[in-house]
Design an enzyme around this catalytic site. Structure first.
Site, short mmCIF file in Angstrom:
data_model
loop_
_atom_site.label_atom_id
_atom_site.label_comp_id
_atom_site.label_asym_id
_atom_site.label_seq_id
_atom_site.Cartn_x
_atom_site.Cartn_y
_atom_site.Cartn_z
N CYS A 108 11.92 13.60 -8.55
CA CYS A 108 12.21 13.93 -10.17
C CYS A 108 12.76 12.88 -10.75
O CYS A 108 13.86 12.29 -10.26
CB CYS A 108 12.95 15.30 -9.98
SG CYS A 108 13.60 15.65 -11.87
N HIS B 18 5.81 -0.43 -2.65
CA HIS B 18 5.36 0.44 -3.68
C HIS B 18 5.43 1.96 -3.75
O HIS B 18 4.89 2.66 -4.47
CB HIS B 18 4.01 -0.33 -4.26
CG HIS B 18 3.98 -1.52 -4.66
ND1 HIS B 18 2.79 -2.30 -4.63
CD2 HIS B 18 4.95 -2.41 -5.18
CE1 HIS B 18 2.93 -3.48 -5.08
NE2 HIS B 18 4.07 -3.42 -5.25
N ASN C 102 0.75 -1.09 0.02
CA ASN C 102 -0.05 -0.12 -0.01
C ASN C 102 0.98 1.04 0.01
O ASN C 102 2.07 1.25 0.44
CB ASN C 102 -1.05 -0.10 1.07
CG ASN C 102 -1.93 -1.27 1.24
OD1 ASN C 102 -2.19 -1.73 0.14
ND2 ASN C 102 -2.40 -1.56 2.48
N VAL C 103 0.34 2.30 -0.53
CA VAL C 103 1.16 3.50 -0.51
C VAL C 103 0.41 4.60 0.17
O VAL C 103 0.82 5.79 0.11
CB VAL C 103 1.14 4.09 -2.09
CG1 VAL C 103 1.95 2.95 -2.97
CG2 VAL C 103 -0.15 4.62 -2.71
N ASP C 104 -0.33 4.34 1.12
CA ASP C 104 -1.23 5.39 1.91
C ASP C 104 -0.60 5.54 3.30
O ASP C 104 -1.37 6.44 3.87
CB ASP C 104 -2.95 4.60 2.08
CG ASP C 104 -2.74 3.22 2.76
OD1 ASP C 104 -1.55 3.10 3.63
OD2 ASP C 104 -3.50 2.17 2.65
N ASN D 251 -7.87 -12.72 3.82
CA ASN D 251 -8.13 -11.94 2.87
C ASN D 251 -9.72 -12.45 2.32
O ASN D 251 -9.92 -13.70 2.55
CB ASN D 251 -7.46 -12.56 1.61
CG ASN D 251 -7.53 -11.32 0.41
OD1 ASN D 251 -7.30 -10.23 0.64
ND2 ASN D 251 -7.60 -11.76 -0.82
N ARG D 252 -10.34 -11.33 1.97
CA ARG D 252 -11.54 -11.48 1.54
C ARG D 252 -11.53 -11.92 -0.08
O ARG D 252 -11.10 -11.06 -0.67
CB ARG D 252 -12.50 -10.44 1.55
CG ARG D 252 -12.85 -10.27 3.16
CD ARG D 252 -14.22 -9.31 3.10
NE ARG D 252 -14.47 -9.09 4.53
CZ ARG D 252 -15.16 -9.59 5.36
NH1 ARG D 252 -15.46 -10.80 5.32
NH2 ARG D 252 -15.34 -9.08 6.71
N GLY D 253 -11.78 -13.26 -0.28
CA GLY D 253 -11.72 -13.70 -1.95
C GLY D 253 -10.47 -14.43 -2.08
O GLY D 253 -9.73 -14.54 -1.05
N GLY E 287 -4.88 -9.06 3.64
CA GLY E 287 -5.50 -8.13 2.58
C GLY E 287 -5.13 -8.10 1.42
O GLY E 287 -5.01 -7.06 0.67
#
Length: 294
Positions: A136, A128, A111-113, A256-258, A230
């Site tokens: 730059c 990530h 995640n990048v959050d 995980n869901r799924g 997740g």
């Protein structure tokens, strides 16, 4: 949902949680997280059940076509503040608490959050990148997304306000907002060299920095078990750590869901939400406080 409410859900999860507890208790656990961990913070995922179809911009599109680049920055100009306003959820806080207690040895997040960082995780690799930094591509100069916002706002007066209320705009997991009319948006270049600015995020088609890959392998190798939380593991940059752990003889647990791409090699597999499951682990993995004397 509050932590107390989450703990009250343990009865329904008890069999799965018991199996997971038996696997990780007393073992150093590395954790690999994905977008599914942040959905309870209001950030949508890419591939979870019910997720809207998404077509993220590729690195080649961003660097090779000024129109794509302008389109991205216009949408990001609207969406990044929504990401900044999100808060860690019970899943992020549970992992930070487990790290402080010594049960979690490190976290690798796709995640990048920045929510792991804000929740208090210390031994952390943002595989990530991070939405709150801009780099730059020519000279490597890095600035905060907040400082770039000042420049973009001056170059595009009234643009964000013209899009309406952010809460009514669809926001993607990389802070990209669904904004249709972007032809008039003015993009900012590097203040130092005039080069191309890009969010410090690994785009589809881009290579994860080698030092982050190596550090992530170190976190997995230093642990006794790997827990995936997740993530569908659709992207190779995350899947390789699950496969590496199993090849190294380490147990693999997945929440995980799924379905995920590593379900067939998992030791324990829970089709469940991360917030409630990780919170339910806490009383079983945290040290029991000593009873008062007398």
């Amino acid at each position: 949902m509050t932590s107390t409410a989450l703990l009250d859900t343990r009865a329904a999860l008890a069999p799965d949680v018991a199996e997971l507890v038996a696997l990780v208790r007393g073992r150093r656990t590395a954790v690999l997280t994905g977008a599914g961990l942040s959905t309870d913070s209001g950030i949508p995922d890419y591939r979870g059940p019910g997720s809207a179809p998404r077509n993220p911009m590729t690195y080649q599109q961003f660097t090779g076509d000024p129109a794509f680049r302008r389109h991205y920055w216009a949408r990001n100009h609207v969406g990044w503040r929504h990401m900044a306003a999100t808060r860690p959820n019970d899943g992020h806080r549970a992992l930070a608490a487990l790290e402080r207690a010594g049960a979690v040895s490190g976290v690798v997040t796709q995640n990048v959050d920045t929510l792991h960082r804000r929740a208090g995780s210390q031994n952390l690799v943002d595989l990530h990148g991070s939405y709150d930094r801009v780099r730059c591509l020519a000279c490597g100069y890095t600035v905060s997304r907040e400082s770039l916002d000042v420049r973009l706002t001056a170059l595009n007066p009234g643009f964000r306000e013209a899009q309406g209320v952010v809460d009514d705009i669809e926001i993607a997991p990389d802070a990209d907002a669904v904004v249709e009319s972007t032809a008039s948006f003015v993009v900012a270049d590097c203040e130092r060299c005039g080069g191309m600015l890009k969010p410090d995020i690994v785009y589809f088609g881009e290579t994860v920095p080698r030092e982050k890959v190596a550090r992530s392998y170190e976190i997995v190798d230093d642990a006794d078990v790997l827990l995936v939380a997740g993530s569908s593991l659709t992207v190779h940059s995350g899947l390789r750590y699950a496969r590496h752990a199993v090849r190294s003889g380490k147990p693999l647990a997945i929440i995980n869901r799924g379905a995920t791409r590593a379900d067939d090699i998992a030791t324990v597999r829970l089709d469940a939400g991360t917030s409630e499951t990780l919170t339910a682990l806490l009383p079983h993995l945290l040290p029991t406080p000593p009873r008062p004397a007398g």
